[in-house]
Design a protein around this motif. Structure first.
Motif, mmCIF file in Angstrom:
data_model
loop_
_atom_site.group_PDB
_atom_site.id
_atom_site.type_symbol
_atom_site.label_atom_id
_atom_site.label_comp_id
_atom_site.label_asym_id
_atom_site.label_seq_id
_atom_site.Cartn_x
_atom_site.Cartn_y
_atom_site.Cartn_z
ATOM 1 N N GLY A 44 0.783 -1.224 0.000
ATOM 2 C CA GLY A 44 0.000 0.000 0.000
ATOM 3 C C GLY A 44 0.819 1.280 0.000
ATOM 4 N N THR A 46 3.712 3.882 -1.803
ATOM 5 C CA THR A 46 4.081 4.286 -3.155
ATOM 6 C C THR A 46 5.561 4.634 -3.189
ATOM 7 O OG1 THR A 46 1.858 5.183 -3.459
ATOM 8 C CG2 THR A 46 3.531 5.878 -5.040
ATOM 9 N N VAL A 52 2.657 1.326 -6.606
ATOM 10 C CA VAL A 52 2.083 0.968 -5.308
ATOM 11 C C VAL A 52 2.513 -0.452 -4.985
ATOM 12 C CG1 VAL A 52 -0.033 0.634 -3.988
ATOM 13 C CG2 VAL A 52 0.120 2.505 -5.648
#
Length: 87
Positions: A44, A46, A52
């Motif tokens: 989750g 980046t 991601v």
């Protein structure tokens, strides 16, 4: 542990693990760009390229240290005994 934790190990991560010894200390680390992602996971988040992450944690470094604690303690004890003799 890096060879046994991962599904398809190439050996690159294991080969990147290094030890730097100093006075009274040793630091174990990897300079691999994905070493921390493997150890702690990257779900989750980046990255700098906008990807991601979906990488679950697969700890390889900390478990290896924990598995070696008795050996580490014995080495430290032996070094202290060699420096100061048996107290």
């Amino acid at each position: 542990n890096a060879h046994t934790v991962f599904d398809n190990p190439t050996g690159a991560l294991a080969d990147s693990i290094q030890v730097e010894e100093g006075t009274g200390q040793a630091v174990v680390f990897t300079d691999s760009p994905y070493g921390a992602r493997r150890e702690y996971g990257f779900v989750g988040m980046t990255d700098s390229l906008g990807r991601v992450g979906t990488d679950e944690a697969k700890p390889y470094m900390l478990p290896a240290v924990e598995d070696s604690l008795n050996d580490i303690q014995n080495l430290v004890s032996d070094d202290i005994s060699a420096l100061f003799g048996s107290l």
